[in-house]
Design a protein around this motif. Structure first.
Motif, PDB file in Angstrom:
ATOM      1  N   GLU A   1       0.794  -1.232   0.000  1.00 48.64           N
ATOM      2  CA  GLU A   1       0.000   0.000   0.000  1.00 48.64           C
ATOM      3  C   GLU A   1       0.827   1.283   0.000  1.00 48.64           C
ATOM      4  O   GLU A   1       0.373   2.298  -0.505  1.00 48.64           O
ATOM      5  CB  GLU A   1      -0.969  -0.001   1.190  1.00 48.64           C
ATOM      6  CG  GLU A   1      -2.033  -1.052   1.001  1.00 48.64           C
ATOM      7  CD  GLU A   1      -3.023  -1.106   2.146  1.00 48.64           C
ATOM      8  OE1 GLU A   1      -2.988  -0.227   3.025  1.00 48.64           O
ATOM      9  OE2 GLU A   1      -3.832  -2.061   2.149  1.00 48.64           O
ATOM     10  N   SER A   2       2.012   1.241   0.591  1.00 50.16           N
ATOM     11  CA  SER A   2       2.760   2.495   0.715  1.00 50.16           C
ATOM     12  C   SER A   2       4.103   2.488  -0.011  1.00 50.16           C
ATOM     13  O   SER A   2       4.461   3.461  -0.684  1.00 50.16           O
ATOM     14  CB  SER A   2       3.018   2.812   2.194  1.00 50.16           C
ATOM     15  OG  SER A   2       1.817   2.846   2.909  1.00 50.16           O
ATOM     16  N   ILE A   3       4.853   1.406   0.121  1.00 49.52           N
ATOM     17  CA  ILE A   3       6.244   1.448  -0.339  1.00 49.52           C
ATOM     18  C   ILE A   3       6.354   1.270  -1.855  1.00 49.52           C
ATOM     19  O   ILE A   3       7.011   2.057  -2.535  1.00 49.52           O
ATOM     20  CB  ILE A   3       7.085   0.411   0.446  1.00 49.52           C
ATOM     21  CG1 ILE A   3       7.073   0.812   1.924  1.00 49.52           C
ATOM     22  CG2 ILE A   3       8.500   0.333  -0.099  1.00 49.52           C
ATOM     23  CD1 ILE A   3       7.765  -0.138   2.854  1.00 49.52           C
ATOM     24  N   LEU A   4       5.677   0.268  -2.398  1.00 50.01           N
ATOM     25  CA  LEU A   4       5.758   0.073  -3.853  1.00 50.01           C
ATOM     26  C   LEU A   4       5.251   1.304  -4.619  1.00 50.01           C
ATOM     27  O   LEU A   4       5.902   1.736  -5.575  1.00 50.01           O
ATOM     28  CB  LEU A   4       5.009  -1.196  -4.284  1.00 50.01           C
ATOM     29  CG  LEU A   4       5.567  -2.522  -3.753  1.00 50.01           C
ATOM     30  CD1 LEU A   4       4.778  -3.702  -4.315  1.00 50.01           C
ATOM     31  CD2 LEU A   4       7.047  -2.694  -4.072  1.00 50.01           C
ATOM     32  N   PRO A   5       4.114   1.894  -4.197  1.00 48.95           N
ATOM     33  CA  PRO A   5       3.687   3.114  -4.911  1.00 48.95           C
ATOM     34  C   PRO A   5       4.736   4.227  -4.853  1.00 48.95           C
ATOM     35  O   PRO A   5       4.952   4.928  -5.845  1.00 48.95           O
ATOM     36  CB  PRO A   5       2.397   3.518  -4.177  1.00 48.95           C
ATOM     37  CG  PRO A   5       1.876   2.245  -3.590  1.00 48.95           C
ATOM     38  CD  PRO A   5       3.090   1.446  -3.235  1.00 48.95           C
ATOM     39  N   GLN A   6       5.434   4.369  -3.709  1.00 48.55           N
ATOM     40  CA  GLN A   6       6.484   5.401  -3.623  1.00 48.55           C
ATOM     41  C   GLN A   6       7.646   5.068  -4.540  1.00 48.55           C
ATOM     42  O   GLN A   6       8.232   5.937  -5.175  1.00 48.55           O
ATOM     43  CB  GLN A   6       6.984   5.525  -2.182  1.00 48.55           C
ATOM     44  CG  GLN A   6       6.200   6.526  -1.354  1.00 48.55           C
ATOM     45  CD  GLN A   6       7.021   6.983  -0.144  1.00 48.55           C
ATOM     46  OE1 GLN A   6       8.021   7.666  -0.265  1.00 48.55           O
ATOM     47  NE2 GLN A   6       6.574   6.573   1.028  1.00 48.55           N
ATOM     48  N   ILE A   7       8.027   3.780  -4.581  1.00 48.92           N
ATOM     49  CA  ILE A   7       9.147   3.379  -5.444  1.00 48.92           C
ATOM     50  C   ILE A   7       8.778   3.599  -6.912  1.00 48.92           C
ATOM     51  O   ILE A   7       9.599   4.020  -7.720  1.00 48.92           O
ATOM     52  CB  ILE A   7       9.533   1.901  -5.182  1.00 48.92           C
ATOM     53  CG1 ILE A   7      10.150   1.776  -3.777  1.00 48.92           C
ATOM     54  CG2 ILE A   7      10.508   1.393  -6.236  1.00 48.92           C
ATOM     55  CD1 ILE A   7      10.507   0.367  -3.374  1.00 48.92           C
ATOM     56  N   LYS A   8       7.511   3.359  -7.216  1.00 45.39           N
ATOM     57  CA  LYS A   8       7.046   3.527  -8.595  1.00 45.39           C
ATOM     58  C   LYS A   8       7.263   4.953  -9.096  1.00 45.39           C
ATOM     59  O   LYS A   8       7.608   5.168 -10.260  1.00 45.39           O
ATOM     60  CB  LYS A   8       5.560   3.159  -8.674  1.00 45.39           C
ATOM     61  CG  LYS A   8       5.133   2.724 -10.069  1.00 45.39           C
ATOM     62  CD  LYS A   8       3.784   2.055 -10.044  1.00 45.39           C
ATOM     63  CE  LYS A   8       3.166   2.089 -11.432  1.00 45.39           C
ATOM     64  NZ  LYS A   8       4.095   1.758 -12.527  1.00 45.39           N
ATOM     65  N   THR A   9       7.117   5.925  -8.186  1.00 44.31           N
ATOM     66  CA  THR A   9       7.303   7.324  -8.600  1.00 44.31           C
ATOM     67  C   THR A   9       8.755   7.607  -8.976  1.00 44.31           C
ATOM     68  O   THR A   9       9.051   8.594  -9.638  1.00 44.31           O
ATOM     69  CB  THR A   9       6.889   8.313  -7.487  1.00 44.31           C
ATOM     70  OG1 THR A   9       7.762   8.106  -6.364  1.00 44.31           O
ATOM     71  CG2 THR A   9       5.446   8.097  -7.050  1.00 44.31           C
ATOM     72  N   LEU A  10       9.692   6.745  -8.530  1.00 41.34           N
ATOM     73  CA  LEU A  10      11.100   6.949  -8.856  1.00 41.34           C
ATOM     74  C   LEU A  10      11.468   6.324 -10.203  1.00 41.34           C
ATOM     75  O   LEU A  10      12.577   6.478 -10.691  1.00 41.34           O
ATOM     76  CB  LEU A  10      12.001   6.323  -7.778  1.00 41.34           C
ATOM     77  CG  LEU A  10      11.764   6.766  -6.327  1.00 41.34           C
ATOM     78  CD1 LEU A  10      12.651   5.986  -5.379  1.00 41.34           C
ATOM     79  CD2 LEU A  10      12.019   8.261  -6.187  1.00 41.34           C
ATOM     80  N   MET A  11      10.532   5.561 -10.774  1.00 39.56           N
ATOM     81  CA  MET A  11      10.839   4.826 -12.005  1.00 39.56           C
ATOM     82  C   MET A  11      10.374   5.613 -13.225  1.00 39.56           C
ATOM     83  O   MET A  11       9.531   6.497 -13.121  1.00 39.56           O
ATOM     84  CB  MET A  11      10.140   3.458 -11.970  1.00 39.56           C
ATOM     85  CG  MET A  11      10.675   2.564 -10.871  1.00 39.56           C
ATOM     86  SD  MET A  11       9.688   1.070 -10.683  1.00 39.56           S
ATOM     87  CE  MET A  11      10.082   0.231 -12.223  1.00 39.56           C
ATOM     88  N   PRO A  12      10.935   5.301 -14.412  1.00 40.73           N
ATOM     89  CA  PRO A  12      10.497   5.994 -15.627  1.00 40.73           C
ATOM     90  C   PRO A  12       8.976   5.874 -15.795  1.00 40.73           C
ATOM     91  O   PRO A  12       8.395   4.844 -15.465  1.00 40.73           O
ATOM     92  CB  PRO A  12      11.208   5.220 -16.750  1.00 40.73           C
ATOM     93  CG  PRO A  12      12.374   4.555 -16.094  1.00 40.73           C
ATOM     94  CD  PRO A  12      11.971   4.287 -14.681  1.00 40.73           C
ATOM     95  N   ASP A  13       8.371   6.948 -16.337  1.00 42.51           N
ATOM     96  CA  ASP A  13       6.911   7.033 -16.416  1.00 42.51           C
ATOM     97  C   ASP A  13       6.263   5.898 -17.196  1.00 42.51           C
ATOM     98  O   ASP A  13       5.161   5.466 -16.871  1.00 42.51           O
ATOM     99  CB  ASP A  13       6.496   8.346 -17.106  1.00 42.51           C
ATOM    100  CG  ASP A  13       6.463   9.471 -16.099  1.00 42.51           C
ATOM    101  OD1 ASP A  13       6.562   9.167 -14.885  1.00 42.51           O
ATOM    102  OD2 ASP A  13       6.365  10.633 -16.520  1.00 42.51           O
ATOM    103  N   ASP A  14       6.930   5.454 -18.253  1.00 36.12           N
ATOM    104  CA  ASP A  14       6.278   4.485 -19.122  1.00 36.12           C
ATOM    105  C   ASP A  14       6.424   3.058 -18.610  1.00 36.12           C
ATOM    106  O   ASP A  14       5.945   2.118 -19.212  1.00 36.12           O
ATOM    107  CB  ASP A  14       6.807   4.597 -20.554  1.00 36.12           C
ATOM    108  CG  ASP A  14       8.312   4.504 -20.593  1.00 36.12           C
ATOM    109  OD1 ASP A  14       8.937   4.554 -19.510  1.00 36.12           O
ATOM    110  OD2 ASP A  14       8.873   4.364 -21.692  1.00 36.12           O
ATOM    111  N   MET A  15       7.118   2.858 -17.483  1.00 38.35           N
ATOM    112  CA  MET A  15       7.226   1.509 -16.934  1.00 38.35           C
ATOM    113  C   MET A  15       5.907   1.133 -16.273  1.00 38.35           C
ATOM    114  O   MET A  15       5.362   1.880 -15.483  1.00 38.35           O
ATOM    115  CB  MET A  15       8.350   1.404 -15.918  1.00 38.35           C
ATOM    116  CG  MET A  15       9.697   1.155 -16.577  1.00 38.35           C
ATOM    117  SD  MET A  15      10.875   0.406 -15.436  1.00 38.35           S
ATOM    118  CE  MET A  15      10.468  -1.332 -15.579  1.00 38.35           C
ATOM    119  N   SER A  16       5.420  -0.013 -16.585  1.00 43.52           N
ATOM    120  CA  SER A  16       4.162  -0.474 -16.004  1.00 43.52           C
ATOM    121  C   SER A  16       4.123  -1.979 -16.179  1.00 43.52           C
ATOM    122  O   SER A  16       4.086  -2.484 -17.301  1.00 43.52           O
ATOM    123  CB  SER A  16       3.000   0.186 -16.741  1.00 43.52           C
ATOM    124  OG  SER A  16       1.812  -0.492 -16.453  1.00 43.52           O
TER     125      SER A  16
END
Lengths: 426, 426
Positions: A163-178
């Protein structure tokens, strides 16, 4: 690529008293986002070692996740160690205290001193909510590294990570990564066999779709992952190709196992199942009844371990037991026929074999087993040879029985690979 | 005290695709010698990271055990990394080659190039024999630290650790150190409950005897260890005291579980057992038949999931099912009575309960269960309340049934703690 490292703390991790499954969860979750953990360090509850490792790992990584040491006892040193490594003071954190107070209020617990200790955190850190436990998580930036501190209790850690950590880490990754992942589970083929089938049928596997295998005994999980949104459509295409190649081997997609799949099929066909077990001793019945709602499709199971009971409960013929022996085609045929008759079930499976370590002979060595499956007017049988430790044999054979029933109900005609490979040659 | 550290390598350890059980084995084995592992580092198959960690850990530890990366593929980098960290050249090691050659000869395999790579080792290292696999282990001294390299295959690693590495480590320890351990297993008491019982009864626990607990679900293992030969006699004394305190709670000493203990008791008393299971769905029968030789004491088990089958197979009274419901004292009593009658067994257990997640009511919530156990003329019953996930409930109740039968056969009179704690109060 983002450099993520893990620091695990706890004496119980060093003594071998528990297996570290927390870091496995974190690594898997990160991998599904396309991130490989580069290093994992585990230390006991030792302040000097913790401070040293926090300083070293944070100098090296973009993200450091610390797990453990957030509890109320004197052994729990993470906050203290992170403060020392960061040169920060410790103080009671108002937000953390409010969370603890709310947690205690909800349960009508008093807020004790040991609990209150969990709110003493490095000044200026951010709080990570813990909706299901008392210890709040927290994070701060040290040496340009984002450091997360998480509790050792697995379900609390998991919820915080998701709920908290992965979403924060996601903001550090390139935008088009999904990331997007599809999982399939198969039974009766090993990793190398599966890789071979796929290689033979697909020569042009694309680099942008990851193909991975993971043993999930006795099943094997096949995982396809795409890391960019632009590849999601391709993922569907390649998943479909793999599905068409593996076809009847596929037990289920996503979560589940042979029992859950079988219960689903039986429910949708409105049929009931019975079991007559000798060498698996109740394991097939137990697998089926581990599924919630299985009572709709399962009424009766027979564990007929001795010859006398096979005769008495399932009307197996005494002469056939004497001439063919308990491990024989005629006996499993009669066991199944008897079980269907007595229980009134629509379909059923029966097994009789030599699980070992004793009881084998030259003609019927340990690992020999006969299976029967089908309905009253349509009984199939096969003899397999699967030598191995007793429990391993029992688990494999119980699952083979479930798989044969699955294939029977779905009207599959293909001979399963394990029958080709494991059939006894005389 | 000796500073021992572990370095684990392998991409599969970083991705979360496998759980690291090798380091658990090493930590446990070392702990039984009185050595605590101080740090454990895990990295993927990356040469730079490996060289860096070998240099760092060897500067800090007396003994470093490296696990993984000894195989024949290009991913296997341990020899190369250790050579680089030590400033040594790599060369074909004659003794390692001879071992590989002998291993291949024995199996009539040709010695391939990839296999031969496993003999390319840092010049001057010592070989550790691998009697059951192709990859030889090796050791050398770096930064005054004794570095062992072991294969990732668990059974090869284990044999090397037990036969070669632990004896070498032992020579580095003080002469009078000599470990001795006693293990006891109990069912139905948690760690804190057990600690409390021991604290209440023994106020003068000696510092030189380690007392540890390890969850071995659903049992709890109690471990007493003495680290010096001079304390071995004391160990016997304190083990006896713990045994006399825990008394009827003790399921077995050393290895084993409730099923193996129960099969042993039944064998020694020349008795046979039967099972009549509703909510545990065959799990009790399956536990018993997982024990080698259980056919001497177990002939028949009944999985009677529906009311109709309870009536038909075990002669449970239709009216009682209607008035009392399937989860009731009268029904488990009749299930057991019927199973004893039909099977001709001397003793038996029966269970009927609500495993969930559905099927509960206000009067009988999910987690309610009735158990019966005993012989034809001596049937006991109890109602327990054990809410929890379905499989957890089934496992706990199956083990409670085995434990109640164990206590019955041994003539124990004490009420088990889980009956006191879990008995439903109305």
């Amino acid at each position: 690529m983002l450099n993520v490292q893990l620091l695990l703390t706890g004496n119980e991790l060093m003594s071998g008293d528990i297996v570290d499954s927390n870091s496995v969860f974190m690594a898997q979750s990160l991998k599904e986002m396309g991130i490989e953990v580069s290093k994992k360090v585990t230390v006991g509850d030792d302040l000097t070692l913790l401070v040293d490792q926090i300083a070293k790992l944070s100098s090296d990584a973009h993200v450091l996740i610390i797990n453990g040491g957030l509890g109320p006892t004197v052994d729990d040193l993470t906050a203290q160690a992170l403060a020392a490594a960061s040169g920060l003071e410790l103080a009671e954190h108002p937000e953390a205290l409010a969370q603890l107070q709310a947690w205690c209020d909800k349960r009508h617990y008093p807020l004790t001193e040991p609990n209150r200790k969990q709110a003493i955190l490095p000044i200026g850190c951010d709080i990570i909510a813990n909706p299901i436990g008392s210890a709040p998580g927290f994070s701060l930036v040290l040496n340009k590294c984002l450091v997360f501190c998480t509790p050792g209790v697995p379900r609390e850690m998991k919820q915080m990570v998701i709920e908290s950590i992965l979403p924060q880490i996601k903001t550090l990754m390139p935008d088009d990564m999904s990331n997007k992942t599809h999982k399939l589970k198969v039974f009766g083929i090993g990793e190398s066999g599966l890789q071979k089938i796929i290689n033979e049928k697909i020569s042009d596997w694309p680099k942008h779709i990851d193909l991975g295998f993971r043993a999930s005994q006795p099943l094997l999980e096949v995982k396809l992952t795409a890391h960019y949104a632009t590849h999601h459509q391709d993922l569907e295409h390649w998943t479909d190709r793999v599905k068409s190649i593996l076809s009847q081997h596929i037990v289920c997609e996503g979560e589940g196992d042979l029992s859950t799949t079988l219960v689903d099929i039986l429910k949708s066909e409105g049929k009931t199942l019975t079991t007559a077990e000798s060498c698996t001793g109740g394991l097939i019945a137990s697998s089926i009844t581990s599924v919630p709602g299985s009572s709709a499709v399962f009424e009766a199971g027979f564990v007929t371990y001795s010859n006398r009971i096979k005769q008495q409960l399932l009307a197996v013929n005494e002469n056939i037991l004497a001439t063919d022996g308990a491990v024989s085609e005629a006996v499993v045929w009669q066991m199944l026929s008897g079980a269907l008759q007595v229980s009134g079930a629509d379909v059923g499976v029966s097994v009789s074999g030599i699980a070992g370590p004793d009881g084998g002979s030259e003609e019927k060595p340990v690992g020999t087993v006969w299976l029967a499956w089908g309905s009253k007017d349509n009984i199939h049988t096969v003899e397999l040879y699967f030598p191995g430790p007793r429990r391993f044999f029992q688990t494999y054979i119980a699952n083979a029985a479930l798989d044969l029933m699955r294939r029977f109900l779905l009207g599959y005609q293909e001979t399963p690979r394990y029958i080709i490979e494991r059939q006894r040659k005389r």
